[in-house]
Design a protein around this motif. Sequence first.
Motif, PDB file in Angstrom:
ATOM      1  N   GLN A 341       0.834  -1.214   0.000  1.00 52.30           N
ATOM      2  CA  GLN A 341       0.000   0.000   0.000  1.00 52.30           C
ATOM      3  C   GLN A 341       0.866   1.259   0.000  1.00 52.30           C
ATOM      4  O   GLN A 341       0.457   2.308  -0.473  1.00 52.30           O
TER       5      GLN A 341
ATOM      6  N   ASN B 166      -2.749  -5.948  -8.772  1.00 52.43           N
ATOM      7  CA  ASN B 166      -3.660  -4.822  -9.001  1.00 52.43           C
ATOM      8  C   ASN B 166      -2.951  -3.791  -9.874  1.00 52.43           C
ATOM      9  O   ASN B 166      -1.909  -3.266  -9.499  1.00 52.43           O
ATOM     10  N   GLN B 169      -3.676   1.202  -8.452  1.00 53.46           N
ATOM     11  CA  GLN B 169      -3.849   1.418  -7.015  1.00 53.46           C
ATOM     12  C   GLN B 169      -4.819   2.570  -6.788  1.00 53.46           C
ATOM     13  O   GLN B 169      -4.709   3.616  -7.427  1.00 53.46           O
ATOM     14  N   TYR B 193       0.976  -4.060  -6.275  1.00 59.04           N
ATOM     15  CA  TYR B 193       0.535  -2.970  -7.153  1.00 59.04           C
ATOM     16  C   TYR B 193       1.538  -2.784  -8.271  1.00 59.04           C
ATOM     17  O   TYR B 193       2.741  -2.752  -8.033  1.00 59.04           O
TER      18      TYR B 193
END
Lengths: 368, 320
Positions: A341, B166, B169, B193
């Motif tokens: 992330q 993915n 993002q 990502y």
Amino acid sequence: MSETVSNTGPAATSSPAAASDNTAQQPQPASREPHRSMGQRLAGLIKRPEIGSIGGAILVFVLFYALAEPFRNLASFSTVLYQSAALGIPAVAVALLMIGGEFDLSAGVAVTASSLAASMFAAQITGNVWVGVGFALVLSLSIGALNGILLIKTGLHSFLVTLSTFLMLQGLNLAITKLVTGNVATGDISDLAGFDSAQSVFASYFNIFGMSISIMVFYWLAFVAVATWILLRTRVGNWIFAVGGQGDSARAVGVPLNKVKIGLFMGVGFAAWFVGMHLLFDYVTVQSGEGVGNELLYIAQAVVGGCLLTGGYGSAIGAAIGGFIFGMTTQGIIYAGWDPQWFMFFVGVMLLLATVFNAWIRRQVTRG
Amino acid sequence: MNIGHLRRGLATATATALIGVLSFAAPALAQSNDKQPVFALISHAAPGDTFWDIERKGAEAAADKLGARLIYAHNPAASQQATLVDNVINQKVDGIALTLSHPDAMKSAVAKANRAGIPVIGLNSGLNEWKKTGVFAYIGQDPVVAGRAYGERLNTVGAKHVLCVNHEQGNVSLARRCEGIEKGFEGKTTILYVNGQDMTSVRSRILAKLQQDPSIDYIATLGSPFAMTSLRAVRMSGRQVEVTTFDLDERVVKAIQSGKIRWAVDQQPYLQGYLAIQSLWLKATNGNVIGGGQAVLTGPAFVTKDNVAQVAEFAARGTR
């Protein structure tokens, strides 16, 4: 980046570089060498624009070598090199352009435009991919020339001119692909004549020391070598530094400013074509929306490698090292297994770290 | 000035009357029976997205059949997508098909359309939220439901560690697909990502992840072009990793036929686009509500080596 840059700042910084390059133009440059002491030569080397980025590259390398166990494998290293080369080839051309005092925001989508053009021209019109490759080269050089001519004719900043061509190309990529193929990605061209030979030229792999190395890595090194030779050993190189540092004075002493600038934009076009051909023959189909955002990465690599945003100063080797720093960072974060992330954040932090370290080293060196 | 205006008005009136007479055979729209109906499809697609291209083709086919005109507009940013809805409300379209990947951000735009008497249908994402957004019906596949089914299928083939790739993002519906896999799959799910706008980064990062984590035995990509690039990355890594994907295209169909890709989850984007426009037309002309208050599901359907022949010819045509 405009020609109205005063005598201060970048121009002043650029003059030592330009001056030392002039010495290279002496009839017998080699005869000067023995007169320079070891210390002088070291000092000359240490004042090169790329010196800071070498420090940044070592810093990033050591960091990931220590933190990421898979980073230490040779196979991982070849992936890092591939990623650096794919972004690094246009970055070398962009670095020359930036030394010449201009930006190119259209370079990212120009890569996609080139591969789309080659694919569609080959599939729809000729059936032979090499004709498509030739068509794409003409197109890419024309886009570069158009950027340069627009810049000169309008007198606008290259940021604005190439921002417009960036947006236009982005739209054209999507619209023409849809118009010609009926889809938003090009079709499979791997069964067309000449595909295998084109693939071996633009997208083959070599096994060296047990690593599978992309041919792009070698092309990348070749681009850096040729660009460095042009910058440091030819008259054109002197012109590039001159138009970027002090455009008006350069013009006054007879430098063909317009030709140099158009040539630099065409150089970016050539690099975009080259990477575009690699994308096409390695990945076979091309999505029309690709390439957006890469233009900033090219500029970032050139700047990390020591190019000034104001022009007149920088090096091709530096841009290559900038590309290497970026490749190590994006891959290293994955090898280190950091939280995905936060990926972009980490990339940003590492680039900031490397750049601050660059600047610090450069200051230390120029002070001493 | 007034006379000119009047004359132009008269001419228009005559023309409309003529068209009205000539097109008496066509069923009349509730709002306007004198002009070609116009429908809008507003999606959260990124430019050049292959999946949305098929969705659009379905919508266009329906519009063609109905003698209607289709306006297609898209923007991945919620606020800009809502602005696009405002735009077509101002254009006084006869119906709006709207993706609900940002359901809360669409509420006020949907309310505005409803006040203007324009029916809005939800499609693609938003299975759990469509009722509260004010759309009259919903056609699609929920990404979480699809992801969960995907995860459950991974259980049945004995997968241990899946890498969910993915390519955008921050995209809500893509993130939910990975989330769904995590919910349905009993093994470990890792998210990666990649930059979908740059294939070199897609391959390099997948390859790096495979080199970094030797326990990964399955890859799940969220879009068909990335499945093909994953295959290359797997081959370069020299590892035994199975590739599976969401969504179809011609090359993925071929790869399923040759056994290189284990399966693709199909949510039938063409059907979603087609049904959305058809349902808007039925709502406008006959007051019909598709689904009768319930969601209409178009997926998830798994395309594997066993049933791929049924979709192959349509994928080659670019409609599956």
